[in-house]
Write a protein that holds these residues in place. Sequence first.
Motif, PDB file in Angstrom:
ATOM      1  N   GLU A 152       0.834  -1.204   0.000  1.00 20.43           N
ATOM      2  CA  GLU A 152       0.000   0.000   0.000  1.00 20.43           C
ATOM      3  C   GLU A 152       0.869   1.255   0.000  1.00 20.43           C
ATOM      4  O   GLU A 152       0.558   2.237  -0.665  1.00 20.43           O
ATOM      5  CB  GLU A 152      -0.909  -0.014   1.228  1.00 20.43           C
ATOM      6  CG  GLU A 152      -1.947   1.083   1.244  1.00 20.43           C
ATOM      7  CD  GLU A 152      -2.823   1.032   2.471  1.00 20.43           C
ATOM      8  OE1 GLU A 152      -3.154   2.125   2.975  1.00 20.43           O
ATOM      9  OE2 GLU A 152      -3.170  -0.080   2.911  1.00 20.43           O
ATOM     10  N   THR A 153       1.974   1.201   0.726  1.00 18.02           N
ATOM     11  CA  THR A 153       2.884   2.341   0.790  1.00 18.02           C
ATOM     12  C   THR A 153       3.502   2.612  -0.573  1.00 18.02           C
ATOM     13  O   THR A 153       3.591   3.764  -1.002  1.00 18.02           O
ATOM     14  CB  THR A 153       3.999   2.071   1.824  1.00 18.02           C
ATOM     15  OG1 THR A 153       3.395   1.757   3.074  1.00 18.02           O
ATOM     16  CG2 THR A 153       4.878   3.279   2.000  1.00 18.02           C
ATOM     17  N   LYS A 154       3.896   1.567  -1.281  1.00 14.43           N
ATOM     18  CA  LYS A 154       4.488   1.756  -2.608  1.00 14.43           C
ATOM     19  C   LYS A 154       3.474   2.313  -3.595  1.00 14.43           C
ATOM     20  O   LYS A 154       3.811   3.149  -4.432  1.00 14.43           O
ATOM     21  CB  LYS A 154       5.069   0.441  -3.109  1.00 14.43           C
ATOM     22  CG  LYS A 154       6.348   0.060  -2.403  1.00 14.43           C
ATOM     23  CD  LYS A 154       6.981  -1.162  -2.981  1.00 14.43           C
ATOM     24  CE  LYS A 154       8.270  -1.505  -2.233  1.00 14.43           C
ATOM     25  NZ  LYS A 154       8.947  -2.661  -2.807  1.00 14.43           N
ATOM     26  N   LYS A 155       2.217   1.860  -3.506  1.00 12.60           N
ATOM     27  CA  LYS A 155       1.177   2.383  -4.380  1.00 12.60           C
ATOM     28  C   LYS A 155       0.941   3.860  -4.115  1.00 12.60           C
ATOM     29  O   LYS A 155       0.811   4.661  -5.045  1.00 12.60           O
ATOM     30  CB  LYS A 155      -0.129   1.614  -4.194  1.00 12.60           C
ATOM     31  CG  LYS A 155      -0.144   0.257  -4.829  1.00 12.60           C
ATOM     32  CD  LYS A 155      -1.479  -0.411  -4.635  1.00 12.60           C
ATOM     33  CE  LYS A 155      -1.478  -1.831  -5.174  1.00 12.60           C
ATOM     34  NZ  LYS A 155      -2.766  -2.512  -4.930  1.00 12.60           N
ATOM     35  N   SER A 156       0.865   4.224  -2.847  1.00 10.64           N
ATOM     36  CA  SER A 156       0.622   5.627  -2.516  1.00 10.64           C
ATOM     37  C   SER A 156       1.828   6.496  -2.883  1.00 10.64           C
ATOM     38  O   SER A 156       1.661   7.642  -3.293  1.00 10.64           O
ATOM     39  CB  SER A 156       0.259   5.791  -1.047  1.00 10.64           C
ATOM     40  OG  SER A 156       1.268   5.306  -0.217  1.00 10.64           O
TER      41      SER A 156
END
Length: 85
Positions: free
Chosen positions: A46-50
Amino acid sequence: MPKIKSAKKALRQNVRRKKLNLETKKKIRRSVKAYQGSLKAGSKEETKKSLASVYQSLDKAAKRGTIKKNTASRLKSRLARKINK
């Protein structure tokens, strides 16, 4: 208020550009907050997507001239350092 026709047009353009610039800056702030929230949550995916969405919004803003290219680069660098800690 302007009296000359070209000054009236320039005023309309400035108002329109200001509105777009403010929307772009709000979008950047929202995406950065979402990124920081995902950092606290701890999910790597999720962090990489954001982070990707933050990069996209920063690049678009720099391309349009809302923020300077080096400002976008500096912000991206700082955000990337946070994910590596």
